[in-house]
Scaffold this motif. Structure first.
Motif, PDB file in Angstrom:
ATOM      1  N   THR A 125       0.890  -1.225  -0.015  1.00 37.57           N
ATOM      2  CA  THR A 125       0.203  -0.156   0.209  1.00 37.57           C
ATOM      3  C   THR A 125       0.807   1.221  -0.170  1.00 37.57           C
ATOM      4  O   THR A 125       1.893   1.379   0.319  1.00 37.57           O
ATOM      5  CB  THR A 125      -0.924   0.096   1.210  1.00 37.57           C
ATOM      6  N   ASP A 126       0.347   2.393  -0.398  1.00 36.28           N
ATOM      7  CA  ASP A 126       0.771   3.621  -0.800  1.00 36.28           C
ATOM      8  C   ASP A 126       0.413   4.562   0.626  1.00 36.28           C
ATOM      9  O   ASP A 126       0.734   5.624   0.723  1.00 36.28           O
ATOM     10  CB  ASP A 126       1.027   4.252  -1.865  1.00 36.28           C
ATOM     11  N   GLY A 137      -3.598   3.862  -2.986  1.00 39.44           N
ATOM     12  CA  GLY A 137      -2.660   3.948  -4.080  1.00 39.44           C
ATOM     13  C   GLY A 137      -1.979   5.118  -4.136  1.00 39.44           C
ATOM     14  O   GLY A 137      -2.053   6.403  -3.274  1.00 39.44           O
ATOM     15  N   ASP A 156      -3.816   8.351  -4.718  1.00 34.51           N
ATOM     16  CA  ASP A 156      -5.217   8.654  -4.041  1.00 34.51           C
ATOM     17  C   ASP A 156      -4.802   9.591  -2.942  1.00 34.51           C
ATOM     18  O   ASP A 156      -3.971  10.347  -2.525  1.00 34.51           O
ATOM     19  CB  ASP A 156      -5.465   7.328  -2.871  1.00 34.51           C
TER      20      ASP A 156
END
Ligand code: MLC
Ligand code: AMP
Length: 509
Positions: free
Chosen positions: A2-3, A158, A161
């Motif tokens: 995940t970012d 992401g 986002d």
């Protein structure tokens, strides 16, 4: 993978969860374990009431530990945090809420009735309150143990986002929402924490407001990315800063913080001997303040340069010379260029031109304004800062002016156009011009020059009272003058440079 910025921060939480993320000056402590528990409860509650990833959560509350936890809960849940200046009045909040269409609005108890009216007008489903000690209807609703809180996730995000949206006013028109992504914030957080050598042993003395990039991102992220600790002051207060200083290792401020500290004889070499780092930004730090600070304390302030849309772009070196009157070199991963009139050709060393920036720090764009966004970027992807500068032979960036009509007062941006519009609406006003003049405390303040229709019933107090009723106090010019005519060039444009010059000594000591 995940970012999510929260996931990155969580990865740096200290092994000892009892370590404080922050301590207040009245003895409250929030440990890292509590941060994870509370953000879990709060993001679960937001999910339970129907808030979805990407929804905005708008907040206008006093600075408290809980105001920071709200931000972190939003990061964790994938909601978009939208902090609003506590000085904004109803008209300003009405515009932002109407534009951002948040799912939730959290306000001060005293504002509740008026904020509910705004929420109703714009279809905001949920309104909660939070007071200066973090209490209110939000705490009551969200802190009851939700069945899902214990297993609350870190919502996967992401890189593109949205994590936060901060409004910045423009030289024309209305405020625009700068869309900041998880990648924008995380890349800058990492660059700053590493460049400035943050470790778990640091204690940051935090006296900045937390509705702007400086206090919310620059300061908090350096701490959160390294499991360090903050002393959390509700605002900049000279005595409170002096009292907390012995326990701190790092201090971050706008130039006004430094001139105020220097005005106090207690602030000397002995009081600062244990400090590791002082940084300054958001407004130009006068070279004379930099030098006076070095003489008094033996520390060279590290001046850096950034903006809401880009986070931090450049900074003076940690190890090498910190040059007064400069903002240093690009942070890792970021490119800076100074271009000529064609907006694309980089100028040779020492050439003065428009400053542009490119990198993972630069915002995704302005909220729902694709044309405006396109205007602010070049075809090859550089963001136009609106600042004017030059890069010297040693690679240090100097900011020498602004192409944008903007006053920076005590670190807050004030847009003359917005103020002129409100003055011009007053009966009896023909036209007005607002210009920035030097000020010993705020660096620069606004002064209004007004042409009236000569009917004789307008005075300075009336205009100031009218402005105070319609806009945040810090935007209100400190003085109003009447002139028969505003100076114009042959194109008919008001010559603000002449007005600035005419009033430049107004506040000199
Ligand atoms: C308060 N006033 C201001 C003002 N702050 N007027 C002009 N400019 C300001 N910045 C008004 C008050 O409303 C009051 O009006 C009067 O001035 C005296 O207030 P004060 O008591 O002296 O102010 P104080 O509460 O001490 O606040 C001053 C301050 C504060 C410097 C502590 O402004 C502050 O915290 N500034 C930091 C701003 C900041 O964080 N900027 C970051 C932006 S991010 P009256 O009428 O009631 O007398 C960014 C990107 C980047 O730019 O690069 O960092
Ligand atoms: P904001 O829109 O509040 O983020 O303000 C960003 C603007 O603040 C920049 O475009 C610059 O004009 C100014 N700024 C930030 N840091 C500095 C600095 N160190 N020196 C001069 N100006 C600065």
């Amino acid at each position: 993978m995940t970012d999510s910025l929260y996931a990155k921060i969580y990865g740096h939480f200290p092994a000892n969860g009892d370590k404080p993320l922050l301590e207040t000056n009245d003895g409250r402590v929030i440990t890292y374990t509590e941060v994870h528990e509370i953000t879990g409860r709060w993001m679960s509650y937001l999910t339970d009431i129907g808030v979805k990833k990407g929804d905005r959560v708008a907040v206008q509350v006093e600075k408290s530990p809980e105001s920071l936890l709200l931000y972190l809960a939003c990061l964790r849940g994938g909601f978009v945090f939208l902090p609003m200046n506590t000085a904004y009045l109803d008209d300003e909040i009405d515009f932002l809420v109407g534009n951002a269409e948040p799912a939730v609005l959290i306000c001060r108890p005293a504002d509740e009735e008026r904020r509910r009216a705004i929420a109703e007008r714009h279809g905001v489903a949920h309104v909660f309150t939070m007071d200066a000690s973090g209490q209110g209807s939000w705490e009551v609703a969200a802190s009851t143990d939700s069945h899902r809180a214990a297993a609350a996730p870190i919502v996967a995000c992401g890189p593109d986002d949205l994590a936060a949206m901060l409004y910045t006013s423009g030289t024309t028109g209305k405020p625009k929402g700068a869309m900041l992504t998880h990648r924008n914030l995380a890349s800058n957080a990492k660059a700053l924490a590493e460049t400035w050598r943050f470790t778990e042993n640091d204690v940051l003395l935090h006296a900045l407001p937390v509705f702007h990039a400086h206090g919310l991102f620059v300061a908090c992220h350096c701490v959160l990315m390294t499991g360090a600790t903050m002393i959390w002051l509700p605002k900049f207060d000279l005595d409170a800063v002096m009292a907390a200083l012995p326990r701190a290792t790092v201090f971050m401020g706008v130039p006004t913080f430094y001139t105020r500290l220097l005005s106090d004889a207690r602030f000397d070499r002995a009081a600062t001997a244990h400090m590791r780092l002082f940084t300054s930004g958001s407004a130009p730090l006068l070279a004379e303040t930099h030098r006076a600070f070095s003489e008094r304390t033996g520390h060279a302030i590290l001046e850096r340069y950034g903006m809401t849309e880009t986070g931090m772009n450049t900074g003076n070196p940690y190890d090498a010379e910190r040059r007064p009157g400069t903002v240093g070199m690009p942070f890792p991963g970021i490119e800076i260029r100074v271009v000529g009139e064609d907006d694309v050709t980089a100028l040779p060393t020492a050439g003065v031109g428009a400053i542009q920036v490119r990198g993972p720090n630069v915002m995704k764009g302005y909220w729902r304004l694709p044309e405006k966004t396109a205007e602010e970027f070049t075809a090859d992807g550089w963001f136009k800062t609106g600042d004017v500068g030059m890069i010297d032979d040693r690679g240090y960036l100097h900011i020498v002016g602004r192409a944008k009509d903007l006053i920076i007062s005590g670190g807050y941006n004030v847009y003359p156009k917005e103020i002129e519009g409100v003055i011009d609406d007053l009966p009896g006003v023909v036209e007005s011009a607002v210009v920035g003049v030097p000020h010993p405390d705020f660096g620069e303040v606004g002064v209004a020059i007004v042409k009236s229709d000569g009917q004789g019933h307008l005075d300075e107090d009336q205009i100031l009272a009218h402005l105070k009723a319609h806009m945040a106090n810090y935007k209100v010019p400190k003085r109003v003058f009447f002139e028969e005519d505003l100076p114009r060039n042959t194109m008919g444009k008001v010559q603000k440079n002449l007005l600035r010059d005419r009033y430049k000594d107004l506040f000199s000591a």
